[in-house]
Scaffold this active site. Structure first.
Site, PDB file in Angstrom:
ATOM      1  N   HIS B 131      11.554   7.650  46.202  1.00 53.85           N
ATOM      2  CA  HIS B 131      10.340   8.286  46.698  1.00 53.85           C
ATOM      3  C   HIS B 131       9.121   7.507  46.193  1.00 53.85           C
ATOM      4  O   HIS B 131       9.007   7.249  45.006  1.00 53.85           O
ATOM      5  CB  HIS B 131      10.285   9.729  46.179  1.00 53.85           C
ATOM      6  N   SER B 155      12.478   8.835  54.628  1.00 54.12           N
ATOM      7  CA  SER B 155      12.445   9.979  53.719  1.00 54.12           C
ATOM      8  C   SER B 155      13.627  10.876  54.046  1.00 54.12           C
ATOM      9  O   SER B 155      14.246  10.750  55.102  1.00 54.12           O
ATOM     10  CB  SER B 155      11.111  10.711  53.853  1.00 54.12           C
ATOM     11  N   ASP B 189      -3.055   9.046  57.210  1.00 53.30           N
ATOM     12  CA  ASP B 189      -1.826   9.166  56.419  1.00 53.30           C
ATOM     13  C   ASP B 189      -1.123  10.419  56.913  1.00 53.30           C
ATOM     14  O   ASP B 189      -1.493  11.535  56.536  1.00 53.30           O
ATOM     15  CB  ASP B 189      -2.170   9.288  54.925  1.00 53.30           C
ATOM     16  N   MET B 190      -0.141  10.240  57.779  1.00 56.17           N
ATOM     17  CA  MET B 190       0.433  11.395  58.465  1.00 56.17           C
ATOM     18  C   MET B 190       1.951  11.401  58.487  1.00 56.17           C
ATOM     19  O   MET B 190       2.592  10.376  58.707  1.00 56.17           O
ATOM     20  CB  MET B 190      -0.082  11.433  59.913  1.00 56.17           C
ATOM     21  N   ALA B 191       2.526  12.577  58.258  1.00 58.09           N
ATOM     22  CA  ALA B 191       3.944  12.768  58.524  1.00 58.09           C
ATOM     23  C   ALA B 191       4.112  12.752  60.038  1.00 58.09           C
ATOM     24  O   ALA B 191       3.200  13.151  60.768  1.00 58.09           O
ATOM     25  CB  ALA B 191       4.414  14.098  57.956  1.00 58.09           C
ATOM     26  N   LYS B 251       7.983  12.610  71.311  1.00 57.12           N
ATOM     27  CA  LYS B 251       7.128  11.531  70.801  1.00 57.12           C
ATOM     28  C   LYS B 251       7.145  11.524  69.270  1.00 57.12           C
ATOM     29  O   LYS B 251       7.258  10.473  68.648  1.00 57.12           O
ATOM     30  CB  LYS B 251       5.704  11.690  71.319  1.00 57.12           C
ATOM     31  N   GLY B 330      -9.575  10.501  56.584  1.00 55.13           N
ATOM     32  CA  GLY B 330      -9.860  10.083  55.214  1.00 55.13           C
ATOM     33  C   GLY B 330     -11.083  10.778  54.644  1.00 55.13           C
ATOM     34  O   GLY B 330     -11.169  11.010  53.440  1.00 55.13           O
TER      35      GLY B 330
END
Lengths: 373, 373
Positions: B131, B155, B189-191, B251, B330
């Site tokens: 991780h 992950s 910064d995205m899952a 998607k 951000g």
């Protein structure tokens, strides 16, 4: 097995042989002064979309391309310049070429740099271009040579970003293709909006309401089910993840900005609301192409073997009761293409008539449907 | 102005000075045998998450990291190997290091290759890692040096891909950072799931129902509002775009597979359901880092100027009646960090107690809250 990704109403369509369609499109462009090799690239790109079931990016765009050329907004003999050329990157000025022509050249450069210079990776950018058709076409060029390909492009503003109501950012697609052992490549080709505008156009044509969550009324910010409104200046498509942040609309918005940064800002092209979509002005569309050769990483054979294993595992996962098959990306498109290579490419009758009008005007032999009587 | 992205209930939290928190985390890792420089990297990464309002990736993970080291699953003195090293790429074997340690080294290599070798771009991959914390940390390293950074990682499986009901693919994040003239970098910064699991954990802790569209019951395939079920082996998170294909769930699924291809398969690491998330086995997490120097494309100053212009335009777009501000990516995080640098980093009281238990056990001086009486 005959399979088509999109169910069409045969009464509304003619079927045309893929080869005849290709010859037809090439002839039209050649008549307009496009060199034959360039015309073949554009035809292949447009027809790939029709073959794979992405009608919105197929030959129905022909009229717009023809109008663009006639208006002088798209150059048939552009002076494409390589502005920067280094072992792992290049930047091209498209000189307002047909998007496909400069994009094809850029992707070929990326592939050759990634494979040839021993570096394993390459990025090639383009500015001063036009609509380049289906993004997956360029990614697939790399996968056909056993390496990974990526393709992104700026596009005209159709989407309201999170917190806004107006058509401001593009549907900015991201495409990635990767070779797979013993089968067709993995091919992801997605708009970063909930839906591409072409899907809404299909609803409009059929006079059907669009589902909740696709678009908003720009005057109120409320969800609309009216495809006409969604496509008009008083409506906007939503980013992937929908309205607001609850279901991740800010992520679709973020991905669209990422595409604008990489294919627009970085390349010296314009972005979001500045991207031209009409045929009467300079579009300055920007593209980003990347090629990665797995040979310098895990190894090409190992990569393809793992891809095969991964995709099979995804398909074999425990199924949702409402699904009888788990698809991986590209499968539906390749099956549709196989079917359409056999029984013909469907062309909406109105589009067919429009294409033959262009042919008549230019003195090109008219397109004929496959006789299905 | 004091601003925090996430509203916290002060009764449930202690505030801790950022510097003291940093010293504390470094001391813990050093006590466990981690070299001081490495410990500082891990601390900086975890605390950046807490500062920017991403609690799930902050110091609340400390116990898991400590347990991983104690169990021997994470090596404190790994033999990190550079397997391949070329002008524009490299591949590292992490030897089961703390993810942050090898990831930081990989991103530094990418930045130095992109800036130094005159090529302008570089990709550095990692396999056999763990991780790596917040994905944006690495992307931001590049933006702090005036270039573009990207970071992705495999992950552990938490998400049911389209058509499936089980936890099969990861929340596989994508991060991109880019420098902006006169302001903090753009930082996406995205899952690639609707929400990261950490957001569901917050609902679970508060005994609140999760909204429709975040997760399903794996036994029925139906949407669930139960955070416990969503996080258990009988539930799964949905990909960005939600259940089925109507709103683009395929998607989000495709983006997650893209991340698995680029950071897992390509690097010779494992993917989706094979990625270990427990501390008692080898995780084999894979990472992908990319750095692009705008200097070889549009030019660094021009790039930053255009970024500034683009972000301002996005913020100035016509507002949705339900939003009083349009954010760019951000902004919320940097404002939150500024606030927390001033008034302290909030640590959930249970986490705080857990951290001090670790301290007691290892003979490290205990953490003290800021006196707010």
């Amino acid at each position: 097995m005959l399979f088509e990704k999109v169910k069409i109403d045969e009464k509304e369509y003619y079927r045309v042989s893929k080869d005849e369609l290709s010859d037809f499109v090439v002839s039209i462009f050649v008549k307009l002064g496009v060199p034959k090799h360039d015309a073949e690239i554009v035809a292949e790109n447009l027809i790939m979309a029709d073959l794979m079931g992405v009608e919105s990016h197929g030959v129905q765009r022909l009229k717009r391309y023809v109008d663009g050329i006639k208006a002088g907004a798209v150059k048939v003999n552009p002076d494409i310049k390589v502005i920067v050329d280094r072992p792992s990157m290049a930047l091209l000025d498209g000189d307002e070429a047909l998007g496909q022509v400069v994009a094809h050249r850029a992707m070929r450069m990326a592939i050759s740099k990634a494979k040839g210079e021993g570096n394993g990776i390459a990025v090639v950018g383009v500015k001063n271009s036009n609509h380049y058709g289906i993004a997956g076409y360029y990614a697939l060029m790399a996968a056909r040579e056993d390496i990974i390909g990526m393709s992104m492009t700026t596009s005209r503003p159709l989407v309201a970003h999170t917190g806004s109501v107006e058509k401001f950012i593009g549907t900015n697609p991201i495409a990635l293709a990767a070779p797979v052992e013993g089968e067709e490549p993995f091919l992801l080709d997605m708009a970063t909006s909930v839906v591409p505008s072409g899907k809404i156009e299909v609803y409009r044509r059929k006079n059907k309401k669009i589902p909740d969550g696709w678009a908003i009324d720009s005057r109120t910010g409320e969800i609309t089910n009216d495809p006409n409104l969604a496509l008009s200046s008083e409506g906007a498509i939503l980013p992937l993840g929908g309205l607001g942040e609850l279901l991740g609309g800010h992520k679709g918005y973020g991905l669209a900005v990422m595409v604008d940064i990489l294919s627009g800002v970085l390349m010296g092209a314009v972005w979001s609301k500045h991207v031209g979509g009409t045929s009467d002005k300079h579009s300055d569309v920007g593209h980003f192409f990347m090629a990665i050769d797995p040979d310098v990483f895990v190894g090409r054979e190992e990569f393809k073997k793992s891809m095969k294993k991964m995709l099979q595992e995804l398909r074999d996962a425990k199924k949702h009761p409402q699904f009888d098959r788990i698809w991986t990306h590209g499968e539906k498109g390749f099956l549709t293409a196989a079917t359409r290579n056999k029984i013909g490419v469907p062309i909406y009758k109105k589009v067919f008539a429009e294409m033959n009008e262009i042919a008549k005007e230019l003195g090109v032999e008219e397109l004929k449907p496959i006789d299905r009587s």
